[in-house]
Design a protein around this motif. Structure first.
Motif, PDB file in Angstrom:
ATOM      1  N   TYR A   1      -4.284   5.763   3.341  1.00 55.06           N
ATOM      2  CA  TYR A   1      -3.480   4.278   2.856  1.00 55.06           C
ATOM      3  C   TYR A   1      -4.540   4.101   1.581  1.00 55.06           C
ATOM      4  O   TYR A   1      -5.548   4.423   1.677  1.00 55.06           O
ATOM      5  CB  TYR A   1      -3.728   3.088   3.881  1.00 55.06           C
ATOM      6  CG  TYR A   1      -3.141   3.392   5.272  1.00 55.06           C
ATOM      7  CD1 TYR A   1      -1.905   2.938   5.594  1.00 55.06           C
ATOM      8  CD2 TYR A   1      -3.541   4.280   6.017  1.00 55.06           C
ATOM      9  CE1 TYR A   1      -1.339   2.769   6.573  1.00 55.06           C
ATOM     10  CE2 TYR A   1      -3.142   4.262   7.491  1.00 55.06           C
ATOM     11  CZ  TYR A   1      -1.969   3.752   7.563  1.00 55.06           C
ATOM     12  OH  TYR A   1      -1.218   3.966   8.986  1.00 55.06           O
TER      13      TYR A   1
ATOM     14  N   SER B   1       0.901  -1.247   0.085  1.00 49.73           N
ATOM     15  CA  SER B   1      -0.032  -0.010   0.135  1.00 49.73           C
ATOM     16  C   SER B   1       1.010   1.313   0.012  1.00 49.73           C
ATOM     17  O   SER B   1       2.178   1.321   0.569  1.00 49.73           O
ATOM     18  CB  SER B   1      -1.038   0.002   1.222  1.00 49.73           C
ATOM     19  OG  SER B   1      -1.805  -1.108   1.347  1.00 49.73           O
TER      20      SER B   1
ATOM     21  N   TYR C   1       5.376  -0.510   3.103  1.00 50.73           N
ATOM     22  CA  TYR C   1       4.673   0.342   2.379  1.00 50.73           C
ATOM     23  C   TYR C   1       5.457   1.374   1.577  1.00 50.73           C
ATOM     24  O   TYR C   1       6.609   1.212   1.340  1.00 50.73           O
ATOM     25  CB  TYR C   1       3.986   1.470   3.402  1.00 50.73           C
ATOM     26  CG  TYR C   1       2.942   1.037   4.465  1.00 50.73           C
ATOM     27  CD1 TYR C   1       1.643   0.716   4.028  1.00 50.73           C
ATOM     28  CD2 TYR C   1       3.261   0.515   5.888  1.00 50.73           C
ATOM     29  CE1 TYR C   1       0.841   0.334   5.006  1.00 50.73           C
ATOM     30  CE2 TYR C   1       2.606   0.032   6.628  1.00 50.73           C
ATOM     31  CZ  TYR C   1       1.125  -0.113   6.195  1.00 50.73           C
ATOM     32  OH  TYR C   1       0.390  -0.666   7.239  1.00 50.73           O
TER      33      TYR C   1
ATOM     34  N   TRP D   1      -8.895   3.265  -1.290  1.00 48.78           N
ATOM     35  CA  TRP D   1      -8.062   4.030  -0.293  1.00 48.78           C
ATOM     36  C   TRP D   1      -9.029   4.539   0.847  1.00 48.78           C
ATOM     37  O   TRP D   1     -10.099   4.652   0.690  1.00 48.78           O
ATOM     38  CB  TRP D   1      -7.329   5.222  -0.900  1.00 48.78           C
ATOM     39  CG  TRP D   1      -8.233   6.527  -1.322  1.00 48.78           C
ATOM     40  CD1 TRP D   1      -8.587   6.518  -2.683  1.00 48.78           C
ATOM     41  CD2 TRP D   1      -8.622   7.601  -0.718  1.00 48.78           C
ATOM     42  NE1 TRP D   1      -9.725   7.710  -2.716  1.00 48.78           N
ATOM     43  CE2 TRP D   1      -9.277   8.360  -1.669  1.00 48.78           C
ATOM     44  CE3 TRP D   1      -8.322   8.123   0.432  1.00 48.78           C
ATOM     45  CZ2 TRP D   1     -10.040   9.345  -1.180  1.00 48.78           C
ATOM     46  CZ3 TRP D   1      -8.736   9.325   1.113  1.00 48.78           C
ATOM     47  CH2 TRP D   1      -9.484  10.200   0.042  1.00 48.78           C
TER      48      TRP D   1
ATOM     49  N   ASN E   1      -3.906   9.346   8.844  1.00 44.37           N
ATOM     50  CA  ASN E   1      -3.218   9.063   7.820  1.00 44.37           C
ATOM     51  C   ASN E   1      -3.903   8.310   6.563  1.00 44.37           C
ATOM     52  O   ASN E   1      -5.054   7.833   6.866  1.00 44.37           O
ATOM     53  CB  ASN E   1      -2.003   8.129   8.024  1.00 44.37           C
ATOM     54  CG  ASN E   1      -1.077   8.806   9.174  1.00 44.37           C
ATOM     55  OD1 ASN E   1      -0.452   9.789   8.757  1.00 44.37           O
ATOM     56  ND2 ASN E   1      -0.929   8.259  10.130  1.00 44.37           N
TER      57      ASN E   1
ATOM     58  N   THR F   1       0.968   4.851   1.555  1.00 44.30           N
ATOM     59  CA  THR F   1       0.632   5.647   2.720  1.00 44.30           C
ATOM     60  C   THR F   1       1.261   7.026   3.170  1.00 44.30           C
ATOM     61  O   THR F   1       2.309   7.330   2.627  1.00 44.30           O
ATOM     62  CB  THR F   1       0.825   4.669   4.127  1.00 44.30           C
ATOM     63  OG1 THR F   1       0.067   5.655   5.304  1.00 44.30           O
ATOM     64  CG2 THR F   1       2.118   4.486   4.573  1.00 44.30           C
TER      65      THR F   1
END
Length: 185
Positions: free
Chosen positions: A81, A37, A53, A73, A79, A39
């Motif tokens: 991701y 992912s 990440y 997402w 935050n 982030t």
């Protein structure tokens, strides 16, 4: 000719052990491709860009969203991701088993855009055990732990939206069950 692998999504509340199960599973079966992912959160000690990440800033993340480059997402604990779309589609197209380890919001978005995906919910053995795991980490401020517990209550309530539930009583057993669901073993 065996059937093409479908995308498998592993989700569940923070602290339930998703990363531990996935790491155990991939030690035995590195051919299972785990999506990395993007982030906006800062790396934790020991995390490397492109491994755990893809660490990006807010402007880079905005561009990924605007260009439709993310399969899903979400915002979590302040935050963002997201799952880069192209690599997932490429890997699935080449017949590789693909696993996403994402949160509830992300799982819902994947269900929307790829209804054929298999959604697997990882549940804790009990609420008390989940609280113990989240508070025992010691890596987050108390207010972040509270946010995670509040999110966990919501996530646990969404279990019925998933195709399958696995209860994380044993990392080895859950990893084996997940591999079987993905038809890797």
């Amino acid at each position: 000719m065996s059937e093409r692998p479908r995308l498998t999504v592993l989700s569940g509340p923070s602290g339930v052990g998703k990363s531990t199960v996935v790491a155990h599973m991939r030690k035995a079966h590195p051919e299972v491709w785990l999506s990395v992912s993007a982030t906006t959160r800062k790396p934790r000690p020991g995390e490397k860009d492109g491994v755990q990440y893809h660490f990006v800033d807010d402007d880079q993340f905005d561009k990924l969203v605007a260009n439709g480059e993310l399969l899903e997402w979400a915002v979590f604990a302040g935050n963002r991701y997201g799952t880069p779309r192209q690599e997932v589609l490429r890997r699935l197209g080449s017949g590789e088993p693909v696993l996403l380890e994402i949160d509830l919001q992300g799982a819902r978005q994947v269900r929307e855009s790829m209804p054929e995906a298999q959604l697997v919910f990882l549940a804790p053995p009990s609420w008390d055990e989940l609280v113990r795991r989240l508070t025992g980490r010691g890596t987050e401020a108390p207010e972040v732990v509270e946010q995670r517990l509040a999110a966990a209550r919501v996530e646990l309530a969404a279990e019925s939206e998933f195709d399958t539930t696995l209860v994380n009583t044993s990392v080895e057993d859950v990893a084996a069950e997940l591999l079987a669901l993905m038809r890797v073993v």
